[in-house]
Design an enzyme around this catalytic site. Structure first.
Site, PDB file in Angstrom:
ATOM      1  N   ASP A   1       4.179  -5.729 -44.414  1.00  0.00           N
ATOM      2  CA  ASP A   1       4.837  -5.542 -45.707  1.00  0.00           C
ATOM      3  C   ASP A   1       6.279  -5.158 -45.395  1.00  0.00           C
ATOM      4  O   ASP A   1       6.551  -4.049 -44.931  1.00  0.00           O
ATOM      5  CB  ASP A   1       4.123  -4.435 -46.495  1.00  0.00           C
ATOM      6  CG  ASP A   1       4.863  -4.049 -47.779  1.00  0.00           C
ATOM      7  OD1 ASP A   1       5.895  -4.673 -48.097  1.00  0.00           O
ATOM      8  OD2 ASP A   1       4.400  -3.111 -48.463  1.00  0.00           O
TER       9      ASP A   1
ATOM     10  N   LYS B   1      16.683  -5.996 -48.047  1.00  0.00           N
ATOM     11  CA  LYS B   1      15.821  -6.990 -48.676  1.00  0.00           C
ATOM     12  C   LYS B   1      16.431  -7.547 -49.964  1.00  0.00           C
ATOM     13  O   LYS B   1      16.213  -8.703 -50.311  1.00  0.00           O
ATOM     14  CB  LYS B   1      14.463  -6.353 -48.975  1.00  0.00           C
ATOM     15  CG  LYS B   1      13.431  -7.299 -49.571  1.00  0.00           C
ATOM     16  CD  LYS B   1      12.104  -6.590 -49.684  1.00  0.00           C
ATOM     17  CE  LYS B   1      11.040  -7.439 -50.328  1.00  0.00           C
ATOM     18  NZ  LYS B   1       9.756  -6.715 -50.394  1.00  0.00           N
TER      19      LYS B   1
ATOM     20  N   GLU C   1       3.497 -10.665 -52.499  1.00  0.00           N
ATOM     21  CA  GLU C   1       3.017  -9.280 -52.486  1.00  0.00           C
ATOM     22  C   GLU C   1       1.858  -9.045 -53.458  1.00  0.00           C
ATOM     23  O   GLU C   1       0.850  -8.447 -53.066  1.00  0.00           O
ATOM     24  CB  GLU C   1       4.182  -8.324 -52.776  1.00  0.00           C
ATOM     25  CG  GLU C   1       5.123  -8.217 -51.579  1.00  0.00           C
ATOM     26  CD  GLU C   1       6.501  -7.677 -51.924  1.00  0.00           C
ATOM     27  OE1 GLU C   1       6.693  -7.181 -53.051  1.00  0.00           O
ATOM     28  OE2 GLU C   1       7.398  -7.757 -51.062  1.00  0.00           O
TER      29      GLU C   1
ATOM     30  N   ASP D   1       3.691  -3.086 -59.727  1.00  0.00           N
ATOM     31  CA  ASP D   1       4.242  -2.585 -58.459  1.00  0.00           C
ATOM     32  C   ASP D   1       5.526  -1.800 -58.698  1.00  0.00           C
ATOM     33  O   ASP D   1       6.583  -2.367 -58.955  1.00  0.00           O
ATOM     34  CB  ASP D   1       4.505  -3.788 -57.529  1.00  0.00           C
ATOM     35  CG  ASP D   1       5.022  -3.364 -56.145  1.00  0.00           C
ATOM     36  OD1 ASP D   1       5.402  -2.186 -55.970  1.00  0.00           O
ATOM     37  OD2 ASP D   1       5.048  -4.224 -55.244  1.00  0.00           O
TER      38      ASP D   1
HETATM   39  P1  ADP Z   1       8.959  -0.335 -51.577  1.00  0.00           P
HETATM   40  O1  ADP Z   1       7.862  -1.251 -51.981  1.00  0.00           O
HETATM   41  O2  ADP Z   1      10.155  -0.401 -52.492  1.00  0.00           O
HETATM   42  O3  ADP Z   1       9.352  -0.459 -50.151  1.00  0.00           O
HETATM   43  P2  ADP Z   1       7.093   1.962 -51.642  1.00  0.00           P
HETATM   44  O4  ADP Z   1       5.968   1.286 -52.310  1.00  0.00           O
HETATM   45  O5  ADP Z   1       6.912   2.388 -50.238  1.00  0.00           O
HETATM   46  O6  ADP Z   1       8.461   1.173 -51.802  1.00  0.00           O
HETATM   47  O7  ADP Z   1       7.427   3.244 -52.571  1.00  0.00           O
HETATM   48  C1  ADP Z   1       8.355   4.191 -52.185  1.00  0.00           C
HETATM   49  C2  ADP Z   1       8.542   5.183 -53.324  1.00  0.00           C
HETATM   50  O8  ADP Z   1       7.309   5.834 -53.606  1.00  0.00           O
HETATM   51  C3  ADP Z   1       9.559   6.264 -53.006  1.00  0.00           C
HETATM   52  O9  ADP Z   1      10.461   6.412 -54.097  1.00  0.00           O
HETATM   53  C4  ADP Z   1       8.683   7.509 -52.858  1.00  0.00           C
HETATM   54  O10 ADP Z   1       9.383   8.693 -53.216  1.00  0.00           O
HETATM   55  C5  ADP Z   1       7.579   7.209 -53.847  1.00  0.00           C
HETATM   56  N1  ADP Z   1       6.378   8.022 -53.635  1.00  0.00           N
HETATM   57  C6  ADP Z   1       5.629   8.145 -52.515  1.00  0.00           C
HETATM   58  N2  ADP Z   1       4.615   9.013 -52.711  1.00  0.00           N
HETATM   59  C7  ADP Z   1       4.720   9.451 -54.009  1.00  0.00           C
HETATM   60  C8  ADP Z   1       3.970  10.375 -54.819  1.00  0.00           C
HETATM   61  N3  ADP Z   1       2.907  11.034 -54.351  1.00  0.00           N
HETATM   62  N4  ADP Z   1       4.378  10.577 -56.084  1.00  0.00           N
HETATM   63  C9  ADP Z   1       5.434   9.927 -56.556  1.00  0.00           C
HETATM   64  N5  ADP Z   1       6.182   9.049 -55.863  1.00  0.00           N
HETATM   65  C10 ADP Z   1       5.830   8.820 -54.590  1.00  0.00           C
HETATM   66 MG    MG Z   2       6.530  -2.722 -51.911  1.00  0.00          MG
END
Ligand code: ADP
Ligand code: MG
Length: 618
Positions: free
Chosen positions: A23, A87, A187, A211
Site C-alpha cells: 500500500d 503521491k 485500493e 477511505d
Molecule cells: P493514507 O492512506 O493517507 O496514507 P492512513 O490510512 O495511514 O493514510 O491514515 C493516516 C491518518 O490516520 C493520520 O491522520 C492519523 O493521525 C490517523 N489515525 C491513525 N490512528 C487513528 C486513531 N486511532 N484515531 C484517529 N485517527 C487516527
Molecule cells: Mg490509504
C-alpha cells in the site's frame, strides 16, 4: 494471444518466491504478505514497531536519503528538504496542481507546461516517480530484513480514480526500486478482498468503500460479480483527512490559550510539537472521554464532546461526497449491501457512527483500517502466484504493448498482465508545422527505449491536412480481441483520416524469451529510467528552444534590448546543456530560460506562453 500459464503470466520462475502486497499511501505506506504457514494476510513489522512507514523522504546536505519516521521529524524544521505527499504529484504536470501549489512546502517547479512535474531539492531535480521509488526501496529493504529473503515482486495499490499516467508512474516507481510490479490494484478492491469479498465466484454484491486517510478522502462504489470488481463511481476530496482534524485541534488550543496563528508560524518547533500533541489527543479520544496533556508546562485539555464538534463538519463533507458517488452510480443507500471502512481516520467512533447512520446499516471495521489495503494487495499477490486455486484466472497479455514516441521512448498503451479482450487509446500530436504524416511503430516489451523491445508492426498515417505543430489530434487506439489479435488504429480527429493494421502479437515468442524480457526490464530498470529522464529532459529543452525562438520572432518589437540579450544567453546555455548527458543541468537551464521569458511572455500574451506541449509527440 495464447493462454498463458500462471507462472509466465506473473513472470515468476520459482514457485516459492514471495510476492508482497504494497500500500503506497499518501501519508503512510506498508507491506503485507500471506503468511506461508497460517495462510493469513499479515502486515510486516519489525519487533515492537508499527507496520506503517510514513511516506516522507528527507534529503540531507550531502544528498543522503532517509525515508519514514526519521524523515518525518524534518517536516517542520527542514521543509525545503523534506518531501511528503509525493503521491499527490504522481503522473501530474504543474498545470494540474497549480491551484494547490501552496500546499507543498518544498519546491515544486513551475515550468508552465503540461510536461511531468519536477521537485527541486538543492541543485537536484526529482520526479514523483523518483520520490515514490525511494519509499518503495525502503519498503523492499524492510521486507527483506524481516523475511530474510529477497523481495523482487509486488502488487501495488493505487486509488480507483488514478488515470493511466498515474498508474504508469506507479509502475515505473516500482521498477526503479528494483521491484517487478505484477499488477496495479485499486485500493477499494484490495480492501474488499481483505474482507473476503469477491473471492467467491458466485457472489454478486454492490458495496461502498469509505477511505478516510491522513490527507485524502475517497468513496468508491463497486460492483462485484464473477470475481470481477467494477468501479461504478468514485468521489471524494483530495484535501480532506486526518491532518485536517489535527489542525482543527491545534486551532482550538490556540484559541483557548490566546495565541494567534501568526505566532505559531514563527516558532517551528512549537508548531511541530503542538501538532503532534493534537494527533496524540485525537488517537487517545478514539477510546477515552478526555485528553489531558502538557506542552512546555502548559496544560492542554480536550474533551470528547469538543473533539466531536471539531470533527463533525469534516464528516459532513465526506457524507456529501458519499451522496455524490451514489448519485453517479445511479443508486441509493438501500442498494449498498456492504460498507468497508478504510484509513486510519475511520478509527474515530464519530466517523463510524455517522457513516453507519447514513447507509442505515453496520459498517465493516474488523480489519485494521491502516493495514486493510496492504492485506488485500497481499491476497491479490497470492492469487497471481497461483496459490489460490479457487480464483478464476483470465487470459492476460504477457508483455506490455505500446508505440514509439519522441526520442525512441516506449509509450505503453496496454500494460502487461491486462485482461483480454482489452482496448486502450491515447492522443498524440505533430512536432513540425504542416507535418502531413505520422509513423506509428508498435512494440511489445517492458523496456523504456523501443530499441530494447520487440517491434510488432509499423505503418504511416498519411494525409494529415496542413496545420501548425501541436494542433492535429491523432488518436492511436489498441484493441485486443478475445483471440489475441491486436488491431492498431490511428485517426486524426480534426480531419477524420484514419489508418489501421492487424498484428498477431508474440506468436513466435518462447517461454524462455518471455522470461528473459521480463528479467531484463528489472536488471536494466535504473539505466532505462535514467535514459528516459534524459530523453524527456532533452525533448522538453528542444521544445522550449523552438517555441522561444518562434515567440521572439513574432514579438521581437515588444521586447526590450536587455530581454533580448538575456534570452539569447539563456538559450545558448540551454543549447549547450542539451549536448551533455545531464538531465539536472538541462532542467536548470530550462528553468533559467523560463524565468527570463515568463515576465515578458505574460506581458505580451497576458496568458501563458505557448510552451505547452499538447499531448506527446510521435
Ligand atoms: P493514507 O492512506 O493517507 O496514507 P492512513 O490510512 O495511514 O493514510 O491514515 C493516516 C491518518 O490516520 C493520520 O491522520 C492519523 O493521525 C490517523 N489515525 C491513525 N490512528 C487513528 C486513531 N486511532 N484515531 C484517529 N485517527 C487516527
Ligand atoms: Mg490509504
Amino acid at each position: 494471444m495464447a493462454k498463458i500459464a500462471i507462472n509466465i503470466a506473473t513472470g515468476s520462475l520459482q514457485k516459492e518466491e514471495i510476492i508482497v502486497g504494497i500500500d503506497l499511501g499518501t501519508t503512510n505506506s506498508l507491506v503485507a504478505i500471506i503468511h506461508p504457514d497460517t495462510r493469513q494476510a499479515v502486515a510486516l513489522k519489525e519487533h515492537n514497531s508499527s507496520s506503517l512507514v510514513p511516506s516522507v523522504v528527507h534529503f540531507d546536505a550531502v544528498g543522503n536519503i532517509t525515508v519514514g519516521e526519521e524523515a518525518k521529524n524534518f517536516l517542520i524544521t527542514e521543509p525545503q528538504n523534506t518531501i511528503f505527499s509525493a503521491k499527490r504529484l504522481m503522473g501530474k504536470s504543474y498545470d494540474d496542481i497549480k491551484e494547490n501549489a501552496s500546499f507543498f512546502s518544498y519546491k515544486v517547479i513551475d515550468d508552465n507546461t503540461q510536461s511531468m512535474i519536477k521537485i527541486q531539492v538543492g541543485n537536484k531535480f526529482y520526479s514523483p516517480v523518483d520520490l515514490s521509488s525511494f519509499i518503495l526501496k525502503e519498503l523492499k529493504h524492510r521486507a527483506e530484513h524481516i523475511l530474510k529473503t529477497p523481495v523482487n515482486k509486488a502488487v501495488i495499490t493505487v486509488p480507483a480514480y488514478f488515470n493511466d499516467a498515474q498508474r504508469q508512474a506507479t509502475r515505473d516507481a516500482g521498477k526503479l526500486a528494483g521491484i517487478d510490479v505484477l499488477r496495479i490494484v485499486n485500493e477499494p478492491t484490495a480492501a474488499s478482498l481483505a474482507y473476503g469479498l469477491g473471492l467467491n465466484k458466485e457472489e454478486e454484491k454492490t458495496i461502498a468503500v469509505y477511505d478516510l486517510g491522513g490527507g485524502t478522502f475517497d468513496i468508491s462504489v463497486l460492483k462485484i460479480s464473477n470475481g470481477i470488481f467494477e468501479v461504478l463511481s468514485t468521489n471524494g476530496d483530495t484535501y480532506l483527512g486526518g491532518d485536517d482534524i489535527d489542525n482543527s485541534i491545534v486551532k482550538y488550543w490556540l484559541q483557548q490559550s490566546g495565541i494567534n496563528e501568526e505566532e505559531l508560524k514563527l516558532n517551528k518547533e512549537f508548531a511541530q510539537a503542538i501538532r503532534l500533541k493534537a494527533e496524540e489527543a485525537k488517537i487517545h479520544l478514539s477510546s477515552n472521554d478526555i485528553f489531558e496533556g502538557v506542552l512546555n508546562a502548559d496544560q492542554l485539555t480536550l474533551t470528547k464532546k469538543v473533539f466531536e464538534s471539531l470533527v463533525q463538519p469534516l464528516v459532513d463533507k465526506t457524507i456529501a461526497c458519499c451522496s455524490g458517488a451514489l448519485k453517479d452510480a445511479g443508486l441509493t443507500t438501500k442498494d449498498i449491501e456492504v460498507i468497508v471502512m478504510v484509513g486510519g481516520s475511520t478509527r474515530v467512533p464519530l466517523v463510524k457512527e455517522n457513516i453507519s447512520r447514513f447507509f442505515d446499516k453496520p459498517v465493516n471495521d474488523t480489519v485494521n483500517p491502516d493495514e486493510v489495503v496492504a492485506l488485500g494487495a497481499a491476497i491479490q499477490a497470492d492469487i497471481l502466484a497461483g496459490n489460490n486455486k479457487d480464483v478464476l484466472l483470465l487470459d492476460i497479455t504477457p508483455l506490455s504493448l505500446g508505440i514509439e514516441t519522441m526520442g525512441g521512448l516506449m509509450d505503453v498503451l496496454i500494460t502487461r498482465n491486462s485482461k483480454i479482450p482489452n482496448k486502450a487509446a491515447r492522443q498524440y500530436t505533430t512536432h513540425k508545422d504542416g507535418q502531413s504524416g505520422m509513423k506509428i511503430s508498435v512494440y511489445q516489451g517492458e523496456r523504456d527505449m523501443v530499441k530494447d523491445n520487440r517491434k510488432l508492426a509499423e505503418f504511416n498515417l498519411t494525409g494529415i491536412p496542413g496545420m501548425p505543430a501541436g494542433l492535429p489530434k491523432v488518436e492511436v487506439s489498441f484493441l485486443i480481441n478475445a483471440d489475441g489479435i491486436l488491431v492498431v488504429k490511428a485517426k486524426e480527429l480534426r480531419s477524420g483520416i484514419e489508418q489501421s493494421i492487424e498484428v498477431k502479437a508474440q506468436q513466435d515468442l518462447t517461454d524462455q524469451e518471455l522470461e528473459k524480457m521480463l528479467r531484463d526490464s528489472i536488471t536494466h530498470a535504473k539505466e532505462d529510467i535514467a535514459t528516459r529522464a534524459l530523453v524527456e529532459a532533452r525533448t522538453e529543452g528542444e521544445q522550449l528552444l523552438e517555441n522561444t525562438e518562434k515567440f521572439i520572432q513574432k514579438n521581437a518589437s515588444q521586447l526590450t534590448k536587455e530581454e533580448m540579450m538575456q534570452t539569447a544567453a539563456a538559450m545558448q546555455a540551454l543549447q549547450l546543456a542539451l549536448t551533455m548527458e545531464d538531465k539536472d543541468l538541462i532542467h536548470i537551464k530550462v528553468e533559467a530560460l523560463n524565468d527570463i521569458s515568463r515576465p515578458y511572455a505574460e506581458r505580451i500574451m497576458d496568458t501563458a506562453i505557448g510552451h505547452a506541449m499538447k499531448g506527446k509527440i510521435v
